[in-house]
Scaffold this active site. Structure first.
Site, PDB file in Angstrom:
ATOM      1  N   LYS A  54       0.795  -1.221   0.000  1.00 15.35           N
ATOM      2  CA  LYS A  54       0.000   0.000   0.000  1.00 15.35           C
ATOM      3  C   LYS A  54       0.831   1.278   0.000  1.00 15.35           C
ATOM      4  O   LYS A  54       0.306   2.348  -0.318  1.00 15.35           O
ATOM      5  CB  LYS A  54      -0.941  -0.007   1.207  1.00 15.35           C
ATOM      6  CG  LYS A  54      -1.956  -1.127   1.160  1.00 15.35           C
ATOM      7  CD  LYS A  54      -2.895  -0.943  -0.007  1.00 15.35           C
ATOM      8  CE  LYS A  54      -4.212  -1.597   0.253  1.00 15.35           C
ATOM      9  NZ  LYS A  54      -5.254  -1.143  -0.622  1.00 15.35           N
TER      10      LYS A  54
HETATM   11  N1  PMP Z   1      -4.313  -7.609   1.578  1.00 16.26           N
HETATM   12  C1  PMP Z   1      -4.180  -6.688   2.540  1.00 16.26           C
HETATM   13  C2  PMP Z   1      -3.543  -7.091   3.821  1.00 16.26           C
HETATM   14  C3  PMP Z   1      -4.642  -5.380   2.343  1.00 16.26           C
HETATM   15  O1  PMP Z   1      -4.508  -4.460   3.302  1.00 16.26           O
HETATM   16  C4  PMP Z   1      -5.294  -5.065   1.124  1.00 16.26           C
HETATM   17  C5  PMP Z   1      -5.861  -3.699   0.937  1.00 16.26           C
HETATM   18  N2  PMP Z   1      -7.170  -3.581   1.466  1.00 16.26           N
HETATM   19  C6  PMP Z   1      -5.436  -6.055   0.154  1.00 16.26           C
HETATM   20  C7  PMP Z   1      -4.910  -7.321   0.413  1.00 16.26           C
HETATM   21  C8  PMP Z   1      -6.140  -5.810  -1.158  1.00 16.26           C
HETATM   22  O2  PMP Z   1      -5.443  -4.921  -2.008  1.00 16.26           O
HETATM   23  P1  PMP Z   1      -6.220  -3.913  -2.918  1.00 16.26           P
HETATM   24  O3  PMP Z   1      -6.904  -2.928  -2.024  1.00 16.26           O
HETATM   25  O4  PMP Z   1      -5.190  -3.255  -3.777  1.00 16.26           O
HETATM   26  O5  PMP Z   1      -7.221  -4.666  -3.728  1.00 16.26           O
END
Ligand code: PMP
Length: 325
Positions: free
Chosen positions: A44
């Site tokens: 992120k």
């Molecule tokens: N895994 C974790 C631990 C996350 O924090 C997130 C983000 N919500 C995701 C997967 C999914 O990623 P994205 O938001 O880019 O779809």
């Protein structure tokens, strides 16, 4: 001398690590895009920085202003790093199912943390979406990030994560597998990879209690698909603008128990100390194994680090209380 100007200069260029044990029943080469090497220990960081930079370019945030976001923790961490370097205040609004470690980590990097109930509808005034939006309306010189609908999120992955995977695999990647929350990771990476080679297949990992899989298959938003679940980071009860359903070839759903068990197995059997969604991703990949052949190069992305889950997935009492052990 070789150094970067500040911590933000260490974001990206994470390694690809071959999986050797857990995916041994799959003949294809399986490579993990290991995102915990980012400074905030998650993928992120990439999109957080991109969203802040774009907000600055658009004049949405000014020096000394306050960044407000509803976040499960990882985006908050990325935003906090950007806020520290760039001189903003940071408020994170979380749901109460998030691990205590995530909350304490956010406080450690200077965030104000606001906790909201998990089991309310997204449009309920108590939900973390609603609270974050309202705080932003009421706080002068503030900017509500909205990682769900802010398209700088998927753009960050289109511009960095996707090209890295393409270069690191020498253009040989055939499948990309990733958990889907806001959809930024899968949509940005997927769009970039399909532009290089339209035959590359993009698979999303969803969880029971989330609307994604059914919506992808039927284009029906089925409220019956929505119920509480323990897996953190993936699945939604909304359709974020960052999910590009046309780029995704299919979804597979992984149970809470499997996600937890496989998160532990990753640590013990591969030495990959990762977060809950990594277990879901690798179990999902195993569920999809009939799609992979010997010559294929499958890249699975692991979003975050195990340290955020020591009180939950890596805690025997928590696992037993949830019937996961
Ligand atoms: N895994 C974790 C631990 C996350 O924090 C997130 C983000 N919500 C995701 C997967 C999914 O990623 P994205 O938001 O880019 O779809």
């Amino acid at each position: 001398m070789k150094y970067v100007e500040n911590i933000l200069g260490t974001i990206g260029n994470t390694p690809l690590v071959k999986m050797n044990v857990l995916t041994s029943e799959i003949e294809a080469l399986v490579l993990a895009k290991y995102e915990t090497f980012n400074p905030g220990n998650s993928v992120k960081d990439r999109m957080a920085l991109k969203m802040v930079e774009e907000a600055e370019e658009k004049g949405l945030i000014n020096k000394g202003g306050t960044i407000i976001e509803g976040t499960s923790g990882n985006t908050g961490m990325g935003l906090a790093l950007a806020a520290i370097v760039k001189g903003y205040k940071m408020v994170c609004v979380l749901s109460d199912k998030q691990s205590k470690e995530k909350m304490d980590i956010l406080k450690a990097v200077g965030c104000e943390v606001v906790v909201c109930p998990t089991n309310v509808a997204a449009d309920d005034p108590q939900s973390y979406y609603s609270v974050a939006r309202k705080m932003a309306e009421e706080t002068p010189n503030s900017w509500y990030v909205n990682q769900y609908d802010n398209l700088a999120n998927s753009k960050a992955h289109y511009e960095s994560t996707g090209p890295e995977i393409w270069e690191q695999t020498d253009g040989k990647v055939t499948h990309f597998v990733a958990g889907v929350g806001t959809g930024g990771t899968i949509s940005g990476v997927g769009r970039f990879l399909k532009e290089q080679n339209p035959n590359i297949k993009i698979w999303g990992i969803d969880t029971y209690g989330s609307v994604f899989k059914k919506y992808h298959e039927t284009r029906e938003f089925d409220e019956n698909e929505i119920y509480p679940y323990t897996t953190e980071g993936i699945g939604e009860d909304i359709l974020p603008k960052n999910v590009d359903f046309d780029v995704i070839d299919g979804f597979t759903k992984v149970t809470d128990k499997d996600a937890a068990v496989y998160t532990r197995r990753l640590a013990k059997e591969e030495g990959f100390f990762l977060g809950n969604s990594a277990g879901a991703a690798v179990k999902g990949l195993l569920q999809l194994k009939s799609n992979f052949s010997k010559e294929d190069v499958v890249v699975v992305l692991f979003h975050d680090h195990g340290s955020r889950y020591v009180g939950k997935i890596y805690n025997d009492e928590w696992m037993k209380a949830h019937d996961f052990m």
